[in-house]
Motif scaffolding. Sequence first.
Motif, PDB file in Angstrom:
ATOM      1  N   GLN A 120       4.888   6.371   1.344  1.00 33.92           N
ATOM      2  CA  GLN A 120       4.514   5.212   0.543  1.00 33.92           C
ATOM      3  C   GLN A 120       4.028   4.121   1.485  1.00 33.92           C
ATOM      4  N   TRP A 150      -1.663   3.227  -9.247  1.00 28.39           N
ATOM      5  CA  TRP A 150      -1.979   4.106  -8.125  1.00 28.39           C
ATOM      6  C   TRP A 150      -1.729   5.549  -8.528  1.00 28.39           C
ATOM      7  N   GLY A 202      -5.946  -6.364  -1.418  1.00 31.38           N
ATOM      8  CA  GLY A 202      -5.384  -5.086  -1.030  1.00 31.38           C
ATOM      9  C   GLY A 202      -6.454  -4.164  -0.496  1.00 31.38           C
ATOM     10  N   THR A 220      -1.571  -5.381   2.529  1.00 27.10           N
ATOM     11  CA  THR A 220      -2.212  -6.556   1.933  1.00 27.10           C
ATOM     12  C   THR A 220      -2.623  -7.542   3.018  1.00 27.10           C
ATOM     13  N   ARG A 235       3.896  -2.255   4.933  1.00 26.28           N
ATOM     14  CA  ARG A 235       5.234  -1.680   4.795  1.00 26.28           C
ATOM     15  C   ARG A 235       5.076  -0.196   4.498  1.00 26.28           C
ATOM     16  N   ASP A 284       2.291   0.004   1.557  1.00 23.51           N
ATOM     17  CA  ASP A 284       1.821  -1.245   0.940  1.00 23.51           C
ATOM     18  C   ASP A 284       1.077  -2.025   2.024  1.00 23.51           C
ATOM     19  N   HIS A 330      -6.304   3.537  -6.466  1.00 26.75           N
ATOM     20  CA  HIS A 330      -6.013   2.600  -7.548  1.00 26.75           C
ATOM     21  C   HIS A 330      -7.120   2.717  -8.585  1.00 26.75           C
TER      22      HIS A 330
END
Length: 312
Positions: free
Chosen positions: A224, A6, A237, A228, A254, A226, A197
């Motif tokens: 940040q 990333w 993702g 999925t 998250r 995350d 990414h």
Amino acid sequence: MGGAGWYRGDCHVHSVYSDGELTPDQLTAEALAAGLDFLATTEHNTAAAHGEWSAARAAGLLVVTGEEVTTRTGHWLALGIEAGEVVDWDYGVRDGALARHVAAVRRGGGLCVAAHPHAPYPSGDFMFPLECLDVVEVWNGRWSSDLPWNADNEAALAEWGRRIAGDLLATGRWQPAMGNSDAHLPGQLGTPQTVVHAASPTTPALLDGLRAGRSWIAESAAVQLDFTAEAAGRTAGVGETLDTGGSPVTVRVRVSGVEDGSVRFHTERGKVHRAGLEARWTTSARESLFVRVEVRHPDGGMAALTNPIVLR
């Protein structure tokens, strides 16, 4: 910096070589302070700054060569063009010229981005069909230095979000979103920034990631995220398609670096779920064609937003 991963960048940046106040060296210092891995040089209708980024490259900052193409009826970013190349801007929506110039940028491996589609000044509104370009800039930071989210961005996000389902059903594809600072003044660079990414920290790989929508937008490097989706032992993702096999889908988010706020889940049914900064939600491909998330501050301002995960 190297290999798949990333990378954080800002692909809409102006210096003293058009109407910005900072030199490329000063912008380099701001980019490094903002936690960026790459930026794009996008002066208005000129290549004058293309050769002025030696300090950035010496510091390990990747510089994508580009231009803000300032037409009479909207602006767009030509990213990944050749050094010294200038894309023509002298036309409007009635002239039928956009497609020709977009095609030329694409033939060279470049990426075409609709810039600030609801900008609050003459010619700032993007009056060409958004689907003519590769990506839409739904979050532009220039006019909101004190508050990094405003009504113009809200309108661009809503317009983009409404098109995802229709595009998927009609063509099987969707148009990715990105965010950039449109920096002109000190302190603007990297607010917001796009996290992409890529297979490697190179211009072709980064543009491939943006083109595929393998990206999300953050108000700063502190944020940040995350995101999925998992079903039948498979995981996808942001920007990917999950083959669910008809099984239930567990979506997980998250977020860190946001002091307070909430995560809002969106599908073709609109806003379908709201939770805290660590969230889990269950759906299926029958119920949801895609899932994307927004991270909002308590006042409704944006902290982060993602491209969708498609479910099938």
